[in-house]
Design a protein around this motif. Structure first.
Motif, PDB file in Angstrom:
ATOM      1  N   ASP A 168     -35.249  90.033 -53.188  1.00 31.60           N
ATOM      2  CA  ASP A 168     -35.542  89.082 -54.254  1.00 31.60           C
ATOM      3  C   ASP A 168     -34.242  88.775 -54.993  1.00 31.60           C
ATOM      4  OD1 ASP A 168     -36.348  87.613 -56.438  1.00 31.60           O
ATOM      5  OD2 ASP A 168     -37.946  88.985 -57.039  1.00 31.60           O
ATOM      6  N   ARG A 169     -33.734  87.561 -54.810  1.00 33.67           N
ATOM      7  CA  ARG A 169     -32.461  87.178 -55.414  1.00 33.67           C
ATOM      8  C   ARG A 169     -32.640  86.137 -56.531  1.00 33.67           C
ATOM      9  NH1 ARG A 169     -31.355  91.519 -53.799  1.00 33.67           N
ATOM     10  NH2 ARG A 169     -30.351  91.947 -51.791  1.00 33.67           N
ATOM     11  N   SER A 170     -33.815  86.112 -57.119  1.00 32.44           N
ATOM     12  CA  SER A 170     -34.065  85.155 -58.198  1.00 32.44           C
ATOM     13  C   SER A 170     -33.162  85.431 -59.399  1.00 32.44           C
ATOM     14  CB  SER A 170     -35.537  85.180 -58.614  1.00 32.44           C
ATOM     15  OG  SER A 170     -35.934  86.495 -58.977  1.00 32.44           O
ATOM     16  N   GLN A 171     -32.860  86.720 -59.656  1.00 36.05           N
ATOM     17  CA  GLN A 171     -31.957  87.040 -60.767  1.00 36.05           C
ATOM     18  C   GLN A 171     -30.558  86.514 -60.501  1.00 36.05           C
ATOM     19  OE1 GLN A 171     -32.025  91.256 -61.555  1.00 36.05           O
ATOM     20  NE2 GLN A 171     -34.213  91.294 -62.072  1.00 36.05           N
ATOM     21  N   SER A 172     -30.137  86.585 -59.261  1.00 35.69           N
ATOM     22  CA  SER A 172     -28.806  86.084 -58.892  1.00 35.69           C
ATOM     23  C   SER A 172     -28.716  84.587 -59.094  1.00 35.69           C
ATOM     24  CB  SER A 172     -28.508  86.441 -57.429  1.00 35.69           C
ATOM     25  OG  SER A 172     -28.613  87.826 -57.204  1.00 35.69           O
ATOM     26  N   VAL A 173     -29.791  83.869 -58.761  1.00 33.86           N
ATOM     27  CA  VAL A 173     -29.814  82.420 -58.928  1.00 33.86           C
ATOM     28  C   VAL A 173     -29.737  82.063 -60.411  1.00 33.86           C
ATOM     29  CG1 VAL A 173     -31.161  80.323 -58.547  1.00 33.86           C
ATOM     30  CG2 VAL A 173     -31.113  82.110 -56.791  1.00 33.86           C
ATOM     31  N   ARG A 174     -30.526  82.754 -61.235  1.00 32.62           N
ATOM     32  CA  ARG A 174     -30.521  82.468 -62.672  1.00 32.62           C
ATOM     33  C   ARG A 174     -29.192  82.862 -63.318  1.00 32.62           C
ATOM     34  NH1 ARG A 174     -35.859  84.616 -62.263  1.00 32.62           N
ATOM     35  NH2 ARG A 174     -35.132  86.623 -63.095  1.00 32.62           N
ATOM     36  N   ALA A 175     -28.626  83.966 -62.859  1.00 35.07           N
ATOM     37  CA  ALA A 175     -27.366  84.423 -63.444  1.00 35.07           C
ATOM     38  C   ALA A 175     -26.254  83.416 -63.192  1.00 35.07           C
ATOM     39  CB  ALA A 175     -26.989  85.786 -62.869  1.00 35.07           C
ATOM     40  N   LEU A 176     -26.205  82.851 -61.999  1.00 31.00           N
ATOM     41  CA  LEU A 176     -25.168  81.864 -61.677  1.00 31.00           C
ATOM     42  C   LEU A 176     -25.242  80.673 -62.622  1.00 31.00           C
ATOM     43  CD1 LEU A 176     -22.906  80.869 -59.743  1.00 31.00           C
ATOM     44  CD2 LEU A 176     -24.720  79.803 -58.372  1.00 31.00           C
ATOM     45  N   ARG A 177     -26.448  80.241 -62.935  1.00 27.80           N
ATOM     46  CA  ARG A 177     -26.616  79.107 -63.849  1.00 27.80           C
ATOM     47  C   ARG A 177     -26.050  79.402 -65.229  1.00 27.80           C
ATOM     48  NH1 ARG A 177     -32.946  78.512 -62.270  1.00 27.80           N
ATOM     49  NH2 ARG A 177     -32.681  77.605 -60.168  1.00 27.80           N
ATOM     50  N   SER A 178     -25.970  80.673 -65.577  1.00 28.02           N
ATOM     51  CA  SER A 178     -25.454  81.057 -66.889  1.00 28.02           C
ATOM     52  C   SER A 178     -23.951  81.317 -66.870  1.00 28.02           C
ATOM     53  CB  SER A 178     -26.194  82.308 -67.381  1.00 28.02           C
ATOM     54  OG  SER A 178     -25.672  82.741 -68.616  1.00 28.02           O
ATOM     55  N   GLN A 213     -19.868  79.181 -68.142  1.00 24.51           N
ATOM     56  CA  GLN A 213     -19.057  79.970 -69.068  1.00 24.51           C
ATOM     57  C   GLN A 213     -17.658  80.222 -68.493  1.00 24.51           C
ATOM     58  OE1 GLN A 213     -21.058  83.520 -70.572  1.00 24.51           O
ATOM     59  NE2 GLN A 213     -23.039  82.493 -70.512  1.00 24.51           N
ATOM     60  N   LEU A 214     -17.596  80.506 -67.194  1.00 19.73           N
ATOM     61  CA  LEU A 214     -16.288  80.696 -66.562  1.00 19.73           C
ATOM     62  C   LEU A 214     -15.454  79.420 -66.628  1.00 19.73           C
ATOM     63  CD1 LEU A 214     -17.243  82.736 -63.358  1.00 19.73           C
ATOM     64  CD2 LEU A 214     -16.060  83.598 -65.386  1.00 19.73           C
ATOM     65  N   LEU A 215     -16.089  78.299 -66.346  1.00 19.59           N
ATOM     66  CA  LEU A 215     -15.377  77.023 -66.373  1.00 19.59           C
ATOM     67  C   LEU A 215     -14.906  76.687 -67.789  1.00 19.59           C
ATOM     68  CD1 LEU A 215     -17.694  74.968 -63.973  1.00 19.59           C
ATOM     69  CD2 LEU A 215     -15.474  75.996 -63.434  1.00 19.59           C
ATOM     70  N   ASP A 216     -15.757  76.955 -68.770  1.00 16.32           N
ATOM     71  CA  ASP A 216     -15.377  76.684 -70.161  1.00 16.32           C
ATOM     72  C   ASP A 216     -14.242  77.598 -70.616  1.00 16.32           C
ATOM     73  OD1 ASP A 216     -17.271  74.712 -70.354  1.00 16.32           O
ATOM     74  OD2 ASP A 216     -18.771  75.971 -71.353  1.00 16.32           O
ATOM     75  N   SER A 217     -14.126  78.766 -69.978  1.00 21.35           N
ATOM     76  CA  SER A 217     -13.062  79.711 -70.338  1.00 21.35           C
ATOM     77  C   SER A 217     -11.744  79.388 -69.644  1.00 21.35           C
ATOM     78  CB  SER A 217     -13.487  81.144 -69.976  1.00 21.35           C
ATOM     79  OG  SER A 217     -14.640  81.524 -70.719  1.00 21.35           O
ATOM     80  N   THR A 219     -31.067  89.629 -65.125  1.00 19.01           N
ATOM     81  CA  THR A 219     -30.146  88.488 -65.163  1.00 19.01           C
ATOM     82  C   THR A 219     -29.020  88.707 -66.172  1.00 19.01           C
ATOM     83  OG1 THR A 219     -31.925  86.985 -64.525  1.00 19.01           O
ATOM     84  CG2 THR A 219     -29.978  86.002 -65.570  1.00 19.01           C
ATOM     85  N   GLY A 220     -29.362  89.220 -67.352  1.00 16.61           N
ATOM     86  CA  GLY A 220     -28.360  89.439 -68.390  1.00 16.61           C
ATOM     87  C   GLY A 220     -27.296  90.431 -67.968  1.00 16.61           C
ATOM     88  N   THR A 221     -27.706  91.473 -67.260  1.00 11.19           N
ATOM     89  CA  THR A 221     -26.744  92.487 -66.808  1.00 11.19           C
ATOM     90  C   THR A 221     -25.777  91.900 -65.786  1.00 11.19           C
ATOM     91  OG1 THR A 221     -28.345  94.270 -67.183  1.00 11.19           O
ATOM     92  CG2 THR A 221     -26.509  94.726 -65.680  1.00 11.19           C
ATOM     93  N   ILE A 222     -26.294  91.064 -64.884  1.00 10.36           N
ATOM     94  CA  ILE A 222     -25.426  90.421 -63.887  1.00 10.36           C
ATOM     95  C   ILE A 222     -24.406  89.530 -64.580  1.00 10.36           C
ATOM     96  CG2 ILE A 222     -25.354  88.829 -61.930  1.00 10.36           C
ATOM     97  CD1 ILE A 222     -28.182  89.784 -61.220  1.00 10.36           C
ATOM     98  N   VAL A 223     -24.867  88.741 -65.535  1.00 11.63           N
ATOM     99  CA  VAL A 223     -23.966  87.851 -66.271  1.00 11.63           C
ATOM    100  C   VAL A 223     -22.906  88.663 -67.006  1.00 11.63           C
ATOM    101  CG1 VAL A 223     -23.806  86.184 -68.163  1.00 11.63           C
ATOM    102  CG2 VAL A 223     -25.689  86.038 -66.519  1.00 11.63           C
ATOM    103  N   ASP A 224     -23.311  89.763 -67.616  1.00 11.42           N
ATOM    104  CA  ASP A 224     -22.370  90.606 -68.362  1.00 11.42           C
ATOM    105  C   ASP A 224     -21.304  91.194 -67.436  1.00 11.42           C
ATOM    106  OD1 ASP A 224     -21.665  91.972 -70.911  1.00 11.42           O
ATOM    107  OD2 ASP A 224     -22.166  93.778 -69.757  1.00 11.42           O
ATOM    108  N   LEU A 252     -26.849  76.591 -54.157  1.00 10.94           N
ATOM    109  CA  LEU A 252     -26.119  75.378 -53.759  1.00 10.94           C
ATOM    110  C   LEU A 252     -26.300  74.268 -54.796  1.00 10.94           C
ATOM    111  CD1 LEU A 252     -26.916  75.331 -49.930  1.00 10.94           C
ATOM    112  CD2 LEU A 252     -24.681  75.723 -50.987  1.00 10.94           C
ATOM    113  N   ASP A 253     -27.484  74.153 -55.364  1.00 11.79           N
ATOM    114  CA  ASP A 253     -27.733  73.118 -56.381  1.00 11.79           C
ATOM    115  C   ASP A 253     -26.846  73.340 -57.608  1.00 11.79           C
ATOM    116  OD1 ASP A 253     -29.633  71.962 -54.758  1.00 11.79           O
ATOM    117  OD2 ASP A 253     -31.351  72.834 -55.812  1.00 11.79           O
TER     118      ASP A 253
END
Length: 279
Positions: free
Chosen positions: A249-259, A263-267, A224-229, A111-112
């Motif tokens: 454990d969804r810490s990877q999901s939280v970090r991936a969203l930040r990445s 990038q989606l918005l910039d695209s 995290t990198g795989t999720i972003v990819d 949410l943040d």
């Protein structure tokens, strides 16, 4: 009665009518934002004309409850035979969805990030989780996100009776309505396992079925990198993206969203939520 007396009485009556008309006409003028009188379509009901304000009033410039076109009454939700899988519309639009929450360990971080980029998403919540975290439901609603129904205990619906499916759905809808102020309008079957009863009961409860186009498989904790990819490769107009904010454990999901979100918005992607269209 003499003729001149009749004329005198008629003049008095006309004079009185003119005075009343002048007072009534005063009520037909309201003040605009530029402090100039604006001709209204008709006198406002309520207070006498002489009590109307003579200066601009912020209160008077606000819409009055009960005026304007009537609200559209929602029609009956159609019973579908398959879930909606993508967003229809123009432009580079995408929908972000998060399942299984809310979880106080991971949902606030998601949410943040969404709030930081002023983006709205969909959260398909499980009733047993939502019941214990009503504050997170309230925050989702307050920040403009769509809260959907993901059953109470996340069971495989194809192995349940019709009565059990109804209980899973209706109990969760009640919790969402309590926390968000309105019942959910969207439903997602756990594991993407749909059957006829799920479609029918969901429609009876006023919900549309929503699946997904791209699965990040973040629940497998691939990194995290795989999720972003996966998000970057799957991004396309109309895509509904599936991620998770609970269920492990969804810490990877939280970090991936930040990445991937910036990038989606910039695209040039517009991250939005679907809107119900009643017929």
């Amino acid at each position: 009665m003499k003729k001149d007396q009749l004329f005198t009485r008629r003049r008095a009556l006309l004079a009185g009518a003119a005075a009343v008309g002048a007072v009534g006409t005063a009520g037909v003028f309201l003040w605009g934002e530029d402090a100039k009188p604006v001709r209204a379509a008709a006198p406002a009901a309520g207070a006498p004309a002489h009590s109307l304000p003579l200066k601009p009033s912020a209160y008077r410039l606000q819409p009055l409850t009960g005026y304007g076109p009537p609200r559209t009454v929602p029609g009956r939700t159609p019973v579908r035979h398959e879930p909606l899988l993508k967003l229809t519309g123009r432009g580079r639009t995408m929908v972000l969805t998060f399942d299984d929450g809310p979880d106080p360990r991971y949902t606030p971080g998601i949410l943040d990030t969404l709030a930081h980029y002023d983006v709205r998403a969909m959260f398909f919540v499980c009733g047993e989780m939502a019941a214990d975290h009503q504050d997170l439901l309230g925050r989702m609603a307050d920040e403009g996100h769509v809260v959907g129904n993901h059953t109470w205990t996340h069971p495989l619906l194809t192995g349940l009776t019709r009565r059990q499916i109804h209980s899973e759905m209706s109990r969760t809808s009640d919790v969402i309505e309590e926390g968000c102020g309105e019942p959910p309008r969207w439903f997602r079957a756990p594991y993407g396992a749909w059957n006829r009863a799920a479609f029918q009961l969901g429609a009876e409860l006023g919900m549309e079925p929503l699946g997904w186009t791209v699965d990040t498989l973040d629940w497998t904790a691939p990194g995290t990198g795989t999720i972003v990819d996966r998000v970057e490769k799957g991004a396309a107009p109309g895509v509904v993206l599936l991620s998770h904010d609970a269920g492990g454990d969804r810490s990877q999901s939280v970090r991936a969203l930040r990445s991937y979100l910036p990038q989606l918005l910039d695209s040039g992607y517009h991250i939005t939520v679907p809107h119900r269209r009643y017929t």
